[in-house]
Design a protein around this motif. Structure first.
Motif, PDB file in Angstrom:
ATOM      1  N   VAL A 142      41.286  33.011  45.791  1.00 19.11           N
ATOM      2  CA  VAL A 142      41.625  34.226  44.850  1.00 19.11           C
ATOM      3  C   VAL A 142      42.898  33.833  44.514  1.00 19.11           C
ATOM      4  CG1 VAL A 142      41.791  36.717  44.898  1.00 19.11           C
ATOM      5  CG2 VAL A 142      39.779  35.562  46.477  1.00 19.11           C
ATOM      6  N   THR A 143      43.267  34.062  43.089  1.00 20.19           N
ATOM      7  CA  THR A 143      44.536  34.050  42.637  1.00 20.19           C
ATOM      8  C   THR A 143      45.368  35.588  42.556  1.00 20.19           C
ATOM      9  OG1 THR A 143      43.929  34.712  40.431  1.00 20.19           O
ATOM     10  CG2 THR A 143      44.025  32.287  41.149  1.00 20.19           C
ATOM     11  N   VAL A 144      46.585  35.487  42.428  1.00 18.34           N
ATOM     12  CA  VAL A 144      47.277  36.847  42.445  1.00 18.34           C
ATOM     13  C   VAL A 144      46.854  37.739  41.161  1.00 18.34           C
ATOM     14  CG1 VAL A 144      49.527  38.070  42.249  1.00 18.34           C
ATOM     15  CG2 VAL A 144      49.344  36.114  43.596  1.00 18.34           C
ATOM     16  N   LYS A 145      46.394  37.029  40.090  1.00 18.66           N
ATOM     17  CA  LYS A 145      45.973  37.767  38.932  1.00 18.66           C
ATOM     18  C   LYS A 145      44.643  38.552  39.316  1.00 18.66           C
ATOM     19  CE  LYS A 145      47.079  36.296  34.925  1.00 18.66           C
ATOM     20  NZ  LYS A 145      46.907  35.547  33.582  1.00 18.66           N
ATOM     21  N   GLN A 146      43.902  37.699  39.732  1.00 16.70           N
ATOM     22  CA  GLN A 146      42.367  38.194  40.217  1.00 16.70           C
ATOM     23  C   GLN A 146      42.548  39.511  41.240  1.00 16.70           C
ATOM     24  OE1 GLN A 146      40.894  34.491  41.558  1.00 16.70           O
ATOM     25  NE2 GLN A 146      39.638  34.261  39.841  1.00 16.70           N
ATOM     26  N   GLU A 147      43.682  39.245  42.075  1.00 10.55           N
ATOM     27  CA  GLU A 147      43.717  40.227  43.159  1.00 10.55           C
ATOM     28  C   GLU A 147      44.211  41.533  42.401  1.00 10.55           C
ATOM     29  OE1 GLU A 147      43.977  41.787  47.179  1.00 10.55           O
ATOM     30  OE2 GLU A 147      42.586  40.630  45.949  1.00 10.55           O
ATOM     31  N   THR A 148      45.283  41.410  41.542  1.00 11.54           N
ATOM     32  CA  THR A 148      45.573  42.553  40.617  1.00 11.54           C
ATOM     33  C   THR A 148      44.474  43.262  39.996  1.00 11.54           C
ATOM     34  OG1 THR A 148      47.847  41.205  40.412  1.00 11.54           O
ATOM     35  CG2 THR A 148      47.334  43.095  39.029  1.00 11.54           C
ATOM     36  N   SER A 149      43.696  42.426  39.266  1.00 10.57           N
ATOM     37  CA  SER A 149      42.584  43.159  38.623  1.00 10.57           C
ATOM     38  C   SER A 149      41.699  43.806  39.643  1.00 10.57           C
ATOM     39  CB  SER A 149      41.665  42.170  37.859  1.00 10.57           C
ATOM     40  OG  SER A 149      40.832  42.654  37.197  1.00 10.57           O
ATOM     41  N   ARG A 150      41.349  43.265  40.845  1.00 10.68           N
ATOM     42  CA  ARG A 150      40.566  43.781  41.542  1.00 10.68           C
ATOM     43  C   ARG A 150      41.031  45.116  42.290  1.00 10.68           C
ATOM     44  NH1 ARG A 150      39.662  44.620  47.201  1.00 10.68           N
ATOM     45  NH2 ARG A 150      41.828  43.629  47.587  1.00 10.68           N
ATOM     46  N   ILE A 151      42.578  45.122  42.609  1.00  5.02           N
ATOM     47  CA  ILE A 151      43.027  46.440  43.201  1.00  5.02           C
ATOM     48  C   ILE A 151      42.957  47.456  41.934  1.00  5.02           C
ATOM     49  CG2 ILE A 151      45.340  47.515  43.815  1.00  5.02           C
ATOM     50  CD1 ILE A 151      45.810  44.763  45.227  1.00  5.02           C
ATOM     51  N   LYS A 174      43.721  48.404  31.686  1.00  3.35           N
ATOM     52  CA  LYS A 174      44.828  47.382  32.189  1.00  3.35           C
ATOM     53  C   LYS A 174      44.334  46.498  32.995  1.00  3.35           C
ATOM     54  CE  LYS A 174      47.830  50.189  30.319  1.00  3.35           C
ATOM     55  NZ  LYS A 174      48.150  49.948  28.844  1.00  3.35           N
ATOM     56  N   ALA A 175      43.015  46.797  33.670  1.00  4.57           N
ATOM     57  CA  ALA A 175      42.519  45.639  34.560  1.00  4.57           C
ATOM     58  C   ALA A 175      41.668  44.815  33.645  1.00  4.57           C
ATOM     59  CB  ALA A 175      41.450  46.340  35.589  1.00  4.57           C
ATOM     60  N   GLN A 176      41.084  45.136  32.612  1.00  3.64           N
ATOM     61  CA  GLN A 176      40.316  44.417  31.587  1.00  3.64           C
ATOM     62  C   GLN A 176      41.214  43.555  31.227  1.00  3.64           C
ATOM     63  OE1 GLN A 176      37.480  44.291  32.893  1.00  3.64           O
ATOM     64  NE2 GLN A 176      36.280  44.874  30.971  1.00  3.64           N
ATOM     65  N   LEU A 177      42.471  43.694  30.733  1.00  3.40           N
ATOM     66  CA  LEU A 177      43.407  43.014  30.010  1.00  3.40           C
ATOM     67  C   LEU A 177      44.003  41.677  30.935  1.00  3.40           C
ATOM     68  CD1 LEU A 177      45.868  45.302  28.253  1.00  3.40           C
ATOM     69  CD2 LEU A 177      44.324  44.046  27.222  1.00  3.40           C
ATOM     70  N   ILE A 178      44.111  41.915  32.229  1.00  6.35           N
ATOM     71  CA  ILE A 178      44.154  40.968  33.160  1.00  6.35           C
ATOM     72  C   ILE A 178      43.211  39.838  33.697  1.00  6.35           C
ATOM     73  CG2 ILE A 178      45.004  40.478  35.614  1.00  6.35           C
ATOM     74  CD1 ILE A 178      46.617  43.173  35.424  1.00  6.35           C
ATOM     75  N   ASP A 179      41.897  40.488  33.790  1.00  6.89           N
ATOM     76  CA  ASP A 179      40.827  39.805  34.385  1.00  6.89           C
ATOM     77  C   ASP A 179      39.712  40.499  33.947  1.00  6.89           C
ATOM     78  OD1 ASP A 179      39.487  37.436  35.509  1.00  6.89           O
ATOM     79  OD2 ASP A 179      39.509  38.380  37.404  1.00  6.89           O
ATOM     80  N   PRO A 180      39.006  40.412  32.727  1.00  5.62           N
ATOM     81  CA  PRO A 180      37.840  41.289  32.513  1.00  5.62           C
ATOM     82  C   PRO A 180      36.542  40.786  32.955  1.00  5.62           C
ATOM     83  CG  PRO A 180      38.744  39.389  30.531  1.00  5.62           C
ATOM     84  CD  PRO A 180      39.789  39.602  31.587  1.00  5.62           C
ATOM     85  N   ASP A 181      35.856  41.711  33.296  1.00 10.38           N
ATOM     86  CA  ASP A 181      34.448  41.525  33.727  1.00 10.38           C
ATOM     87  C   ASP A 181      33.583  42.497  33.277  1.00 10.38           C
ATOM     88  OD1 ASP A 181      34.284  43.501  35.692  1.00 10.38           O
ATOM     89  OD2 ASP A 181      35.594  42.230  37.082  1.00 10.38           O
ATOM     90  N   ALA A 182      32.015  42.452  33.376  1.00 18.59           N
ATOM     91  CA  ALA A 182      31.253  43.447  32.825  1.00 18.59           C
ATOM     92  C   ALA A 182      31.176  44.505  33.555  1.00 18.59           C
ATOM     93  CB  ALA A 182      29.787  42.707  33.195  1.00 18.59           C
ATOM     94  N   ASN A 183      31.483  44.647  35.189  1.00 20.40           N
ATOM     95  CA  ASN A 183      31.305  45.610  35.800  1.00 20.40           C
ATOM     96  C   ASN A 183      32.421  46.776  35.489  1.00 20.40           C
ATOM     97  OD1 ASN A 183      30.353  47.319  38.263  1.00 20.40           O
ATOM     98  ND2 ASN A 183      32.507  46.764  39.105  1.00 20.40           N
TER      99      ASN A 183
END
Length: 287
Positions: A142-151, A174-183
């Motif tokens: 897990v990358t820091v960027k992915q963790e930021t988006s998850r949080i 903001k989360a979508q700008l970092i690591d977008p996903d469908a959920n």
């Protein structure tokens, strides 16, 4: 199958070797399927200093499974000072999940904001760019960027549970700008629906419908998109109704998130690459 039978007992059952209180607790948990007895031995392991990091975390998980989440919360708060620095982040993740189960949303939000502060300060992952995580027995990075988006996604969900759809919308964007996903796109759509912004809600789903986001092809995402579109259609065609929106009281914090995804930072630092994309927002996160 014969190869598995030739494996040592503790390897076959995915148990740590030895005969300490912690090892016996894991045997009761995983092999004997006796959670109450396992909890008692996890307590003993903590008291005698036997693999305290793992014992406290595992005991909290078993307590949650037994619908004793409040006890698990108190146990972590009482004994986490006996755990190593490396274990604190993992305990925070367990605590966030417990707060969610107990409906203690305010405490969940504060802990999520604290984790964002740790990311900014370079304390997440013990200063490393990635960490090894486990899911269903499998390891992955897990990358820091992915963790930021998850949080941020978890924070948005917590705001939704409060009915604070304005704050949740900002966080999900903001989360979508970092690591977008469908959920997260579906959750953002839900926030917009609650604010009667139907056209915007439909546009958010376009990326999912076009398969542009991670998880777009997942059947759960596909079904949820269909449900949201049907809900929008019914609301647009039916009598107008007013939705009560809880005022956004997180202004300073949410404004600080703009800097979290600012990719135009003009200076470089010794922080990890993700932090070079973050302008100072410490004061806002402290709110």
């Amino acid at each position: 199958m014969s190869q598995k039978k030739d494996q040592p007992y503790h390897v076959f059952h995915k148990l740590p070797p030895g005969d300490s209180p912690y090892v016996r607790a894991k045997h009761l948990q995983l092999v004997e399927k006796d959670p109450e007895a396992a909890i008692a031995l996890f307590w003993k392991a903590i008291n005698v200093g036997d693999r305290v990091d793992s014992a406290l975390k595992d005991m909290a998980v078993v307590l949650k499974q037994q619908d004793r989440a409040e006890e698990a919360i108190e146990a972590i708060k009482s004994f986490r000072d006996r755990c190593s620095k490396q274990a604190q982040e993992s305990l925070d993740n367990v605590l966030i999940d417990l707060y969610k189960k107990c409906g203690r949303i305010n405490e969940q939000i504060e802990l999520l904001k604290q984790k964002l502060r740790m990311i900014y300060q370079g304390e997440a992952f013990n200063g490393k760019p990635t960490k090894t995580a486990r899911s269903h027995g499998k390891k992955f990075q897990v990358t820091v960027k992915q963790e930021t988006s998850r949080i941020l996604g978890n924070l948005g969900w917590a705001y939704m549970q409060q009915g604070n759809y304005m704050a949740a919308e900002v966080v999900y964007r903001k989360a979508q700008l970092i690591d977008p996903d469908a959920n997260k796109a579906c959750n953002l759509c839900h926030c917009l629906i609650k604010q009667t912004r139907y056209t915007e809600a439909q546009s958010v789903l376009e990326d999912v419908l076009q398969g542009r986001l991670s998880g777009s092809a997942d059947p759960k995402s596909t079904n949820r998109v269909k449900e949201l579109l049907l809900e929008i259609e019914q609301l647009q065609s039916g009598p107008s109704s007013l939705t009560t929106i809880i005022p956004n009281l997180e202004g300073a914090f949410l404004e600080g998130l703009d800097d979290l995804v600012n990719l135009q930072t003009k200076y470089r630092s010794r922080r990890l690459p993700i932090f070079e994309e973050i302008s100072p927002f410490r004061d806002q996160l402290a709110c």
